[in-house]
Design an enzyme around this catalytic site. Structure first.
Site, PDB file in Angstrom:
ATOM      1  CD  GLU A 132      37.397  37.766  44.396  1.00  0.00           C
ATOM      2  OE1 GLU A 132      37.753  38.990  44.145  1.00  0.00           O
ATOM      3  OE2 GLU A 132      36.144  37.716  43.222  1.00  0.00           O
TER       4      GLU A 132
ATOM      5  CD  GLU B 267      35.763  43.087  42.296  1.00  0.00           C
ATOM      6  OE1 GLU B 267      36.083  43.800  43.070  1.00  0.00           O
ATOM      7  OE2 GLU B 267      35.780  41.830  41.310  1.00  0.00           O
TER       8      GLU B 267
ATOM      9  CG  HIS C 150      38.639  38.554  40.051  1.00  0.00           C
ATOM     10  ND1 HIS C 150      37.818  39.754  41.642  1.00  0.00           N
ATOM     11  CD2 HIS C 150      40.119  39.196  40.381  1.00  0.00           C
ATOM     12  CE1 HIS C 150      39.159  40.509  41.747  1.00  0.00           C
ATOM     13  NE2 HIS C 150      40.207  40.012  41.342  1.00  0.00           N
TER      14      HIS C 150
HETATM   15  C1  LER Z   1      36.164  41.124  44.691  1.00  0.00           C
HETATM   16  O1  LER Z   1      37.111  41.337  43.707  1.00  0.00           O
HETATM   17  C2  LER Z   1      35.013  40.955  44.741  1.00  0.00           C
HETATM   18  O2  LER Z   1      34.703  40.264  43.957  1.00  0.00           O
HETATM   19  C3  LER Z   1      34.465  41.253  45.733  1.00  0.00           C
HETATM   20  O3  LER Z   1      32.426  40.511  45.307  1.00  0.00           O
HETATM   21  C4  LER Z   1      34.919  39.576  47.331  1.00  0.00           C
HETATM   22  O4  LER Z   1      34.228  40.324  48.320  1.00  0.00           O
HETATM   23 MN    MN Z   2      36.249  40.205  42.246  1.00  0.00          MN
END
Ligand code: LER
Ligand code: MN
Length: 271
Positions: free
Chosen positions: A248, A154, A213
């Site tokens: 998220e 990510e 997300h």
């Molecule tokens: C995790 O998926 C994320 O996006 C981070 O910013 C979380 O701390």
């Molecule tokens: Mn994330």
């Protein structure tokens, strides 16, 4: 077919974070199923925090899939990152992620590397951090192959990492390292900060995107901020993304309303 998911965090230490449901796994899964989500994304303290048989039963009962498992607890609880200058910490980070990958793989779910990527030393020595990240991901790429699952990397916004901030950065990194089992996470909150044109970036990097997300500009549930979501959803649908779009986002104004808002938005934008 794009599927909806909602996050469930079972790690008290991250309670101020952007996760919709908290604490009670069974009750949260019941709520997710009742609202019509296709799956859940889990944040647990480790790869053996939940009995897999119990989870299998709950997933079956609620007809939910496991979309992904998050590894953030490795950093928050244990201080582990793949780019720490201390080799023992890096080794423990790899072991922690491997255990999480093994947990998820039992359900066909990938693990996500977000905050566990860490940060590089700024300035001249920045390339050392990139090298350490590549070293760790080479081991984890092979582990993903042996488990038959993908691993999700990510890109984060600049306030969370100085390693990779955009899908372009991530795609170039995957290509130059010839990773075969690593895909990118398109976190729409991070992208809102870092991408000049989120739609163009999704189009360009669609073959690398393995997870999304789903959050608005302010990281609230989609619909509570100012991101123009329809063109983003259209790009994901038109260019053939067929994974999960997973909420998220902050549990704002509360988890139940955040979950309800998310599924409403999902149905609105991903018709
Ligand atoms: C995790 O998926 C994320 O996006 C981070 O910013 C979380 O701390
Ligand atoms: Mn994330």
């Amino acid at each position: 077919m794009i599927k909806s998911a909602v996050t469930i965090a079972l790690v008290p230490q991250i309670k101020t974070g952007p996760w919709i449901f908290w604490e009670n796994l069974e009750e949260s899964m019941g709520k997710a199923a009742a609202l019509g989500f296709d799956g859940i994304e889990l944040f647990t303290a480790s790869g053996n925090a939940i009995d897999p048989e119990r989870l299998r039963t709950l997933l079956h009962q609620s007809n939910l899939g496991l979309a992904a498992v998050g590894t953030g607890a490795g950093k928050v609880i244990h201080g582990l990152t793949l780019t720490d200058t201390n080799i023992t910490i890096r080794k423990n980070a790899i072991a922690f992620i491997q255990e999480m990958m093994e947990f998820g793989a039992q359900f066909g779910a990938p693990a996500i590397i977000g905050s566990m990527q860490g940060n590089a030393i700024a300035g001249e020595k920045h390339s050392i951090g990139i090298g350490l990240l590549a070293e760790g991901l080479h081991i984890l790429d092979q582990h993903a192959a042996s488990l038959g699952v993908k691993l999700i990397y990510e890109p984060l916004n600049r306030y969370e990492t100085n390693l990779m901030n955009t899908l372009d950065d991530g795609a170039a990194f995957i290509a130059s390292n010839k990773f075969n089992n690593i895909q990118l996470l398109a976190d729409l909150f991070h992208m809102n900060i870092e991408e000049a044109d989120p739609v163009a970036s999704i189009q360009k990097n669609i073959e690398h995107i393995g997870h999304v997300h789903f959050a608005d500009s302010n990281r609230k549930p989609v619909g509570f901020g100012h991101t123009a979501m329809q063109p983003i959803a259209n790009a994901l649908m038109e260019y053939g993304y067929d994974g999960y779009v997973s909420a998220e986002a902050f549990p704002w104004p509360d988890p139940d309303q955040a979950a309800a808002q998310t599924i409403r938005s999902f149905k609105q934008f991903f018709k």
